[in-house]
Every structure is written in C-alpha cells, then in structure tokens.
Design an enzyme around this catalytic site. Sequence first.
Site, PDB file in Angstrom:
ATOM      1  N   ARG A  20      -0.231 -20.364 -54.517  1.00  0.00           N
ATOM      2  CA  ARG A  20      -1.509 -20.927 -54.098  1.00  0.00           C
ATOM      3  C   ARG A  20      -2.244 -21.438 -55.336  1.00  0.00           C
ATOM      4  NH1 ARG A  20      -1.048 -15.915 -51.424  1.00  0.00           N
ATOM      5  NH2 ARG A  20      -0.870 -16.090 -49.152  1.00  0.00           N
ATOM      6  N   LYS A  30      -3.750 -12.831 -52.526  1.00  0.00           N
ATOM      7  CA  LYS A  30      -4.896 -12.465 -51.686  1.00  0.00           C
ATOM      8  C   LYS A  30      -5.045 -10.952 -51.626  1.00  0.00           C
ATOM      9  CE  LYS A  30      -5.054 -16.455 -48.554  1.00  0.00           C
ATOM     10  NZ  LYS A  30      -4.980 -16.879 -47.135  1.00  0.00           N
ATOM     11  N   HIS A  89      -1.997 -28.052 -52.603  1.00  0.00           N
ATOM     12  CA  HIS A  89      -1.425 -27.181 -51.573  1.00  0.00           C
ATOM     13  C   HIS A  89      -0.200 -27.797 -50.915  1.00  0.00           C
ATOM     14  CE1 HIS A  89      -2.049 -23.364 -49.588  1.00  0.00           C
ATOM     15  NE2 HIS A  89      -1.805 -23.918 -48.415  1.00  0.00           N
ATOM     16  N   ARG A 120       2.960 -26.278 -52.185  1.00  0.00           N
ATOM     17  CA  ARG A 120       3.282 -24.954 -51.627  1.00  0.00           C
ATOM     18  C   ARG A 120       4.052 -25.105 -50.323  1.00  0.00           C
ATOM     19  NH1 ARG A 120       1.891 -19.509 -51.384  1.00  0.00           N
ATOM     20  NH2 ARG A 120       1.254 -18.698 -49.359  1.00  0.00           N
ATOM     21  N   HIS A 148       3.169 -14.466 -47.960  1.00  0.00           N
ATOM     22  CA  HIS A 148       2.690 -14.446 -46.577  1.00  0.00           C
ATOM     23  C   HIS A 148       2.564 -12.991 -46.125  1.00  0.00           C
ATOM     24  CE1 HIS A 148       4.316 -18.754 -45.639  1.00  0.00           C
ATOM     25  NE2 HIS A 148       3.096 -18.775 -46.133  1.00  0.00           N
ATOM     26  N   TYR A 201       7.598 -22.364 -40.350  1.00  0.00           N
ATOM     27  CA  TYR A 201       8.363 -23.373 -41.091  1.00  0.00           C
ATOM     28  C   TYR A 201       9.819 -23.373 -40.638  1.00  0.00           C
ATOM     29  CZ  TYR A 201       4.510 -23.364 -44.542  1.00  0.00           C
ATOM     30  OH  TYR A 201       3.298 -23.446 -45.177  1.00  0.00           O
TER      31      TYR A 201
END
Length: 372
Positions: A205, A231, A308, A311, A334, A343
Amino acid sequence: MNHLEILNQAKKSDELQTFIQNLEINHFLDENRNLNLSNASERDFIELFFYSRIFIKGKELSKHTIRAYRGDAKTLLDFLSTHKLSFRDIGYPEVKVYNDYITEKYAAKTAVRKLEFFRRLLDFGFDTSYYSSPLSRWIHKPAVRRGHYLNEENKNRVQLRELTQEDAENLIDYFPKVVRTQTYRRHLQQRNLLLGYLLYTTGLRASEFVSLNKGSFYYRKGELWVDVIGKGRKHREVPVRVETEMELLRYLEMWEGSSEINPRDETPLFYSLYNKEETRQRITYNHLYKIVKEVVRIAGANQKISPHWFRHTFVTTMLENEVPLVDVKEWVGHSDISTTNIYLDRVNKGKSYQRLKKVSLFENKNSPSQEY
C-alpha cells in the site's frame, strides 16, 4: 471545563477516576452509570463519539484512515450547515435526504464508507440517549461491484484499476525521466527507479511504502525480505525479487556510499530534498502520487493511474502465474482471504475460454458445421 480538556485529562495516570469524575460533573452518567448524552451539547456529543467509537485506545489508525474519518465528518457537517441543521435536528427526513445526497454525489465505495460513518454516529447517539430512536435503520447503502473498477456505476463493460504486465514494465522506464533538477540528478533518478520497482514487485500500500526505513530490509538464508507495517500496525514479511534487490543496492551505494543492509537502521528509505542545505525529509504520499502522475503524463498512459494501481496489478499478476492464493494474501496483507479471492475469481474467468478450447468435442467429425 470543556470536553476537550476532559479527554486530555482522561489520558493521565489516574485515568479512570479522572474520566469518571468529569462525566459525573457534566451529568453524562445515568442512574445505571451508563453513558447518557440526552442533555449533552453538540460538541460534547461529537467529541465523545470520536473518543468512544473512532479513536479507541490501543487501536492504531493509519494516517489515511484518520484522514478518511475526518473527511466523512466534514461532509456531514457541511451538509448540516448548508441546510441550517444541528445534530439534534436529525430525524427520519434528514437521514433520508442525506442518504440520497451521498448516494448521488459519490461513487458507490465512497458513498458506502460515508454512510457507514453516519450509521455509526447515529447508533452511538441512540445508545447514549442523544437520539430517542434508532435512526440508522433508515440508511440504505448502494450496492458495490465486487473488485476494483474505475466506474462502479456502469454495470456493463468497466475498466479495472490495474495495469497489464507490459504496461507496468513500460511505466517503470519512465520513473527516472521525471527528474528535472540537476542537483543530485542521478541520485533522484535511481530513487525513482527503485520506487517503480518496489511498487510493481511488492504490492505494498502507498502508506506502507512511504513508511519504509533502510532497516526494513533483511536477509534470510541469502534471500532479501522486507518487514512491512500494515493496517492496525500489523507486521508482515514480503519477499523481494532479485531485480528489485539490485536496484535497492545501487540506490544505497549511491546515496550512502555502501550497499550494506543494516536491519537496525531506522532512517527513512526514501527522501525528498528541500532548500539549499539539501535537507532530507521522508517522502510523503502526496510526493509519491505526484511522481506517478508525472510518469503517467510523459508516458502518455491512462491519466487515472495512481500508485494503488500497481498493488492491484501485483495481486493479479501473481495469481495469473499460479502463485498460491494464501501466499498472495500474506504478501499484500489482506485481512480476509475472500478479498484476495475476488482477484482469483476474475483471473479464472479470464482463463475459462482457453480451457474450453483445449477440450475435444468433435473427435469423430471433420467439421462442426456440416450441411444436411
């Protein structure tokens, strides 16, 4: 004493006792010692909402997340101000009109996030008796198309927010070309080249990218890895390809005079240079964004491309090359494998026609289009 001072005092050593006393002084506790804001001012209400439901102690938020929350709050405040409304005035009609306003003005994903912020605020208001009824029941969020698209509203053909491998590799060649200054020109060109390689080959990210330090990299059994803080301050390890490793070592040699990898080095990996003293400062997201936009401009590529996109490209490229789903999930951070699976579903659908062609359906006929 205003509530901002209450919040500040609540962080001191005698945190619980101080916080309780100030809640009692302001009559924010009912007979059951539950938080009751039925008589609270608007400022008290919004500050306690952020304190209790957003900025929760021990839960670290990224700068991007904080910026998004503030933006969502500003959108709501601007709406109320435009219509000369207060938080107390919010009822069914106001919820309905604001819901429609957000849905019409913003793309589906942004609208969902802003309406989720609104829902949490209304629920907090009901839980604390600021509102007498559960107003959030009237919020209806728009449907969001699964995946990453440029135009979420178009249900027909849409363009994915990602690049082909050929386009990504072509763009990397332009990263050094955006440097205009003559001061430290070769250094900045190598910096930008490494930016492009890392964007394309790690799937980080943007916020993780600009937070990298020189000591984020380390060798394990002769292979280079990068330790990423994602995150929620969660650490993950991402393998670094040999091509990217070579550009990193050239970068360190050029800037530091040594290509040695030192895991204890906490200085920023990427710098911006400012003023005549050539002061170094950690690169920001805005700077990274501008570099990518300038790369896109001089390459004549899609002007909507942002950091982005790389990514998304990384995830798709890995899955197209049959890298296990669980590995890709861990590399890109993730939290739920279902996100990565979005995806994979699309990749598999893209290969379905090739699979169909491999099946022999007319083994005993010369042609499937014989005339009778």
